[in-house]
Design a protein around this motif. Sequence first.
Motif, mmCIF file in Angstrom:
data_model
loop_
_atom_site.group_PDB
_atom_site.id
_atom_site.type_symbol
_atom_site.label_atom_id
_atom_site.label_comp_id
_atom_site.label_asym_id
_atom_site.label_seq_id
_atom_site.Cartn_x
_atom_site.Cartn_y
_atom_site.Cartn_z
ATOM 1 N N PHE A 268 28.751 23.343 56.816
ATOM 2 C CA PHE A 268 28.138 24.238 55.493
ATOM 3 C C PHE A 268 28.047 24.745 55.650
ATOM 4 O O PHE A 268 27.512 25.939 56.662
ATOM 5 C CB PHE A 268 26.428 22.452 55.665
ATOM 6 N N ALA A 269 27.859 25.738 54.258
ATOM 7 C CA ALA A 269 28.177 27.089 54.074
ATOM 8 C C ALA A 269 26.749 27.330 52.694
ATOM 9 O O ALA A 269 26.957 26.673 51.686
ATOM 10 C CB ALA A 269 29.265 27.906 54.022
ATOM 11 N N VAL A 270 25.943 27.844 52.947
ATOM 12 C CA VAL A 270 25.352 28.539 52.010
ATOM 13 C C VAL A 270 25.610 30.420 51.108
ATOM 14 O O VAL A 270 25.189 31.210 52.240
ATOM 15 C CB VAL A 270 23.559 28.174 52.149
ATOM 16 N N ILE A 283 21.293 29.870 44.100
ATOM 17 C CA ILE A 283 21.734 29.092 45.437
ATOM 18 C C ILE A 283 23.315 28.702 45.030
ATOM 19 O O ILE A 283 22.933 27.943 44.236
ATOM 20 C CB ILE A 283 21.306 27.881 46.483
ATOM 21 N N SER A 284 24.540 28.772 46.566
ATOM 22 C CA SER A 284 25.628 28.002 46.183
ATOM 23 C C SER A 284 25.615 27.641 47.364
ATOM 24 O O SER A 284 25.451 28.008 48.751
ATOM 25 C CB SER A 284 26.800 29.074 46.128
ATOM 26 N N PHE A 285 25.848 26.286 47.437
ATOM 27 C CA PHE A 285 26.544 25.339 48.293
ATOM 28 C C PHE A 285 27.932 24.809 48.652
ATOM 29 O O PHE A 285 28.723 24.058 47.685
ATOM 30 C CB PHE A 285 25.608 24.540 48.460
ATOM 31 N N ARG A 286 27.965 24.943 49.956
ATOM 32 C CA ARG A 286 29.881 24.048 49.857
ATOM 33 C C ARG A 286 30.146 23.399 51.577
ATOM 34 O O ARG A 286 28.923 24.420 52.472
ATOM 35 C CB ARG A 286 31.116 25.535 50.467
ATOM 36 N N SER A 287 30.356 22.900 51.208
ATOM 37 C CA SER A 287 31.011 21.579 52.815
ATOM 38 C C SER A 287 32.265 21.533 53.146
ATOM 39 O O SER A 287 33.139 21.682 51.793
ATOM 40 C CB SER A 287 30.045 20.674 52.696
ATOM 41 N N PHE A 296 22.252 17.060 48.408
ATOM 42 C CA PHE A 296 20.719 17.799 49.157
ATOM 43 C C PHE A 296 20.576 19.298 47.553
ATOM 44 O O PHE A 296 19.668 19.657 47.480
ATOM 45 C CB PHE A 296 22.182 19.261 50.280
ATOM 46 N N ALA A 297 21.572 19.556 46.977
ATOM 47 C CA ALA A 297 20.957 20.522 46.089
ATOM 48 C C ALA A 297 20.122 19.766 44.962
ATOM 49 O O ALA A 297 18.915 20.472 44.920
ATOM 50 C CB ALA A 297 22.030 21.196 44.969
ATOM 51 N N GLY A 304 22.613 20.731 41.579
ATOM 52 C CA GLY A 304 23.655 19.546 41.243
ATOM 53 C C GLY A 304 24.636 20.335 41.700
ATOM 54 O O GLY A 304 25.690 21.332 40.784
ATOM 55 N N GLY A 305 25.544 19.169 41.448
ATOM 56 C CA GLY A 305 27.064 20.009 41.462
ATOM 57 C C GLY A 305 28.413 18.142 41.590
ATOM 58 O O GLY A 305 28.242 17.168 41.265
ATOM 59 N N HIS A 306 28.918 18.480 42.821
ATOM 60 C CA HIS A 306 30.036 17.909 43.664
ATOM 61 C C HIS A 306 29.814 17.971 44.756
ATOM 62 O O HIS A 306 28.689 18.319 45.311
ATOM 63 C CB HIS A 306 31.372 18.320 43.522
ATOM 64 N N ILE A 307 30.360 16.570 45.854
ATOM 65 C CA ILE A 307 30.122 16.401 46.968
ATOM 66 C C ILE A 307 30.490 17.535 48.082
ATOM 67 O O ILE A 307 29.297 17.716 48.643
ATOM 68 C CB ILE A 307 31.314 15.444 47.672
ATOM 69 N N ASN A 308 31.325 18.531 47.489
ATOM 70 C CA ASN A 308 32.001 19.136 48.286
ATOM 71 C C ASN A 308 31.841 20.550 48.118
ATOM 72 O O ASN A 308 31.494 22.500 48.259
ATOM 73 C CB ASN A 308 32.901 19.829 48.958
ATOM 74 N N ALA A 309 30.657 21.149 46.306
ATOM 75 C CA ALA A 309 30.314 22.193 45.716
ATOM 76 C C ALA A 309 29.118 21.848 44.961
ATOM 77 O O ALA A 309 29.296 21.124 43.841
ATOM 78 C CB ALA A 309 31.862 23.072 45.205
ATOM 79 N N ALA A 310 28.204 22.897 45.130
ATOM 80 C CA ALA A 310 27.145 22.393 43.849
ATOM 81 C C ALA A 310 25.959 23.682 43.892
ATOM 82 O O ALA A 310 26.591 24.820 44.749
ATOM 83 C CB ALA A 310 26.043 21.531 44.478
ATOM 84 N N GLY A 311 25.393 24.077 43.128
ATOM 85 C CA GLY A 311 24.123 24.885 42.944
ATOM 86 C C GLY A 311 22.943 24.578 43.318
ATOM 87 O O GLY A 311 22.552 23.246 42.326
#
Length: 338
Positions: A268-270, A283-287, A296-297, A304-311
């Motif tokens: 999990f990277a943010v 905030i950008s989220f990656r997994s 999570f977002a 929101g966004g994708h399973i492995n990439a969201a904001g």
Amino acid sequence: MNFEQVNALNKLLSSQKRIAIVPHKNPDGDAIGSTLALSHYLSKKGHKTHVLAPNDFPKFLKWMPGAHEILNFERHNTETKKYIAEAELIFTLDFNDFGRVGQMAGCLENASGDFIMIDHHQQPSDYALITYSDVSMSSTCEMVYTLIDSLGDNDLIDKDIANCIYTGIMTDTGSFKFKATTSKTHRVVADLMDKGADNVEIHQWVYDTNSPSRLHLLGCALKNLVILEEFNTAYITLTQEELDRFNYEKGDTEGFVNYGLTLDNIRFAVIFIENKEEGIFKISFRSAGSFSVNEFARNHFDGGGHINAAGGKSERPLQETIDFFVSLLPQYKKALTE
């Protein structure tokens, strides 16, 4: 696209139309690539098209064919409103809710034209006459290719269209390394190259045009990296003062969040980036794996966004935002560590 959508779109496009094509706010390679590709295609079919962006986009995308003709809502407010009001059809690409276009939302909500949504994010809103939504697709650009192909117009894909679509697929798949990259994605890319897409030149324009200040900003971001080994999580912070110190330009932080995932065992990277003008931290989220940053977002950071990439975003000060984020991790520990 399914049979009904193809027929409905063919009917809408059977006569010349005034068409507005809209990407999301802070458009990336997929948003700009898909809107320009669609605009080139529809223009070849005899329609009057305008790409209308909510705000400016990164310099490393401004080489793209037709990019100089994109109207920026913040800079060309009167013209943009006029084209939206006059549009008979409005294509919205790479987003699925009017909340993603910032101050442009009111214009779209009051528009009289019919909407066509083309998007690969989860949980689309119900505003379009035709909703082409497919979360399994690598990118909206791959969806635009599929749309053109489904309408029987693959032969209309020329070098300009191919370059635009290739750019969006390349950037949204992390140069073809993300999970959403399928064998079909590679077949599409092969066809685009056969039609003139210059993969070497595109890669150079997007990735090899850094300024010294951007690399110094990256160094600052990596210096701010924090690793939470207990939760297989890493996060980066950038304040407005740091952005200003290194002469930040739009697009300079693109891809910074992904550095966290290059660390061994990090799932999990943010990245938290201050925007003082808007009074928020973006905030950008990656997994990696099955951990859903989309959920999570959506659950915690109005995103929101994708399973492995969201904001997402936070209106709290930096330390409060970080403390809140860290306080959430224990409830996700099992998903992040097993």
